[in-house]
Design an enzyme around this catalytic site. Structure first.
Site, PDB file in Angstrom:
ATOM      1  N   GLU A 157       0.812  -1.206   0.000  1.00 39.89           N
ATOM      2  CA  GLU A 157       0.000   0.000   0.000  1.00 39.89           C
ATOM      3  C   GLU A 157       0.856   1.272   0.000  1.00 39.89           C
ATOM      4  OE1 GLU A 157      -3.763   1.036   2.402  1.00 39.89           O
ATOM      5  OE2 GLU A 157      -2.094   1.337   3.755  1.00 39.89           O
TER       6      GLU A 157
ATOM      7  N   HIS B 197       0.889   5.994  10.350  1.00 40.11           N
ATOM      8  CA  HIS B 197       0.205   6.378   9.112  1.00 40.11           C
ATOM      9  C   HIS B 197      -1.237   6.773   9.417  1.00 40.11           C
ATOM     10  CE1 HIS B 197       3.172   3.697   6.796  1.00 40.11           C
ATOM     11  NE2 HIS B 197       3.299   4.891   6.277  1.00 40.11           N
TER      12      HIS B 197
ATOM     13  N   CYS C 243      -2.383  -2.119   4.788  1.00 33.32           N
ATOM     14  CA  CYS C 243      -1.024  -1.996   4.236  1.00 33.32           C
ATOM     15  C   CYS C 243      -0.673  -3.143   3.306  1.00 33.32           C
ATOM     16  CB  CYS C 243       0.040  -2.026   5.330  1.00 33.32           C
ATOM     17  SG  CYS C 243      -0.463  -1.411   6.888  1.00 33.32           S
TER      18      CYS C 243
HETATM   19  C1  CIR Z   1       6.930   0.465   8.054  1.00 35.28           C
HETATM   20  O1  CIR Z   1       7.308   0.954   9.123  1.00 35.28           O
HETATM   21  O2  CIR Z   1       6.968   1.087   7.005  1.00 35.28           O
HETATM   22  C2  CIR Z   1       6.405  -0.943   8.047  1.00 35.28           C
HETATM   23  N1  CIR Z   1       7.094  -1.693   9.048  1.00 35.28           N
HETATM   24  C3  CIR Z   1       4.913  -0.968   8.275  1.00 35.28           C
HETATM   25  C4  CIR Z   1       4.148  -0.317   7.162  1.00 35.28           C
HETATM   26  C5  CIR Z   1       2.691  -0.263   7.426  1.00 35.28           C
HETATM   27  N2  CIR Z   1       2.031   0.292   6.314  1.00 35.28           N
HETATM   28  C6  CIR Z   1       0.930   1.011   6.408  1.00 35.28           C
HETATM   29  O3  CIR Z   1       0.473   1.328   7.503  1.00 35.28           O
HETATM   30  N3  CIR Z   1       0.410   1.422   5.265  1.00 35.28           N
END
Ligand code: CIR
Length: 257
Positions: free
Chosen positions: A67, A165, A252
């Site tokens: 995402e 986010h 995500c």
């Molecule tokens: C990050 O910190 O980017 C990943 N560990 C988790 C991403 C989660 N993505 C989202 O909320 N869209």
């Protein structure tokens, strides 16, 4: 809204090295993460979408969170410029797949010094709320809204204080219904929606996804599940606990369009 396609990417063994704000939860267990991903794909298929499954990319530990490097609207796709250094290259890895679905003139980019993560973008019809976060900056939001407006769509900025986010804490379920937790409960931006308040001890459960009339809810959040069912939605429950260990959740893990 009706979604026809979903893109996902398999987690790699490197998922255990993904970025996390909650090291106390421990590292994801790869085998469990794969099983949860299988269940996630099955749930999406039950919602009537075609699922494109991309192979794992070991060099990018967080790349199963597709995402973030792209945002897809009904008018075109925007390749983002992810705000975390270790994730920035994911944008080049996702672009060829996006181009299979969109003509060249329908693929736009967020460029430096602008940064933006798709997890900060929440679609509500033809309007897009964009969280200003540690990953998404003012210039990224400016470029994003300019692209949207070129397509006859609109966007607005929502400053974030606590969450990673935007969609960590607020998710739109269509039909005017919005799941809100924490700092989003009282934000004026969302005053006009039918807000379903997620209690603090189930905050992670705010990250549900609406897919063609069904809402997929993470396993282990009974108050959220009941609230969504009380709104009249069919529900599917998927365990995302391995992804939670690296701040990831249901939204995500896919691009839905
Ligand atoms: C990050 O910190 O980017 C990943 N560990 C988790 C991403 C989660 N993505 C989202 O909320 N869209």
């Amino acid at each position: 809204t009706k979604f026809e396609n979903v893109i996902v990417r398999r987690p790699g063994k490197s998922l255990c090295d993904g970025i996390t704000s909650a090291p106390e939860l421990g590292q994801p267990i790869y085998e469990r993460a794969i099983e949860e991903h299988d269940d996630y794909i099955e749930a999406l298929k039950k919602c009537g979408v075609a699922v494109t499954v991309l192979p794992a990319l070991e060099e990018f530990p967080d790349s199963c969170f597709v995402e973030d490097p792209a945002v897809i609207t009904r008018c075109g796709a925007i390749i983002t410029n992810p705000g975390a250094d270790s994730r920035n290259g994911e944008k080049d890895a996702i672009e060829p797949t996006i181009r299979l679905f969109f003509d060249d003139d329908k693929v736009k980019h967020i460029v430096a010094p602008g940064t933006l993560d798709g997890g900060d973008v929440m679609m509500v019809g033809d309007h897009f709320f964009v969280g200003r976060s540690a990953r998404t900056n003012e210039e990224g939001i400016r470029q994003f809204i300019e692209i949207l407006e070129g397509w006859g769509l609109s966007g607005s900025e929502v400053p974030l204080e606590e969450v990673l986010h935007l969609k960590t804490g607020v998710n739109y379920l269509e039909d005017g219904n919005m799941l809100v937790s924490g700092e989003f409960i009282d934000k004026p931006d969302f005053a006009e929606y039918n807000k379903v308040i997620v209690p603090e001890d189930e905050a992670y459960g705010a990250n549900c996804i609406w897919v063609n009339g069904t809402v997929i809810v993470p396993e282990g959040y009974p108050t959220v599940l009941k609230a969504v069912q009380d709104l009249g939605y069919k529900t599917l429950v998927v365990d995302t606990s391995e992804y939670r260990k690296v701040d990831g959740g249901l939204s995500c893990l896919s691009l839905r369009f």
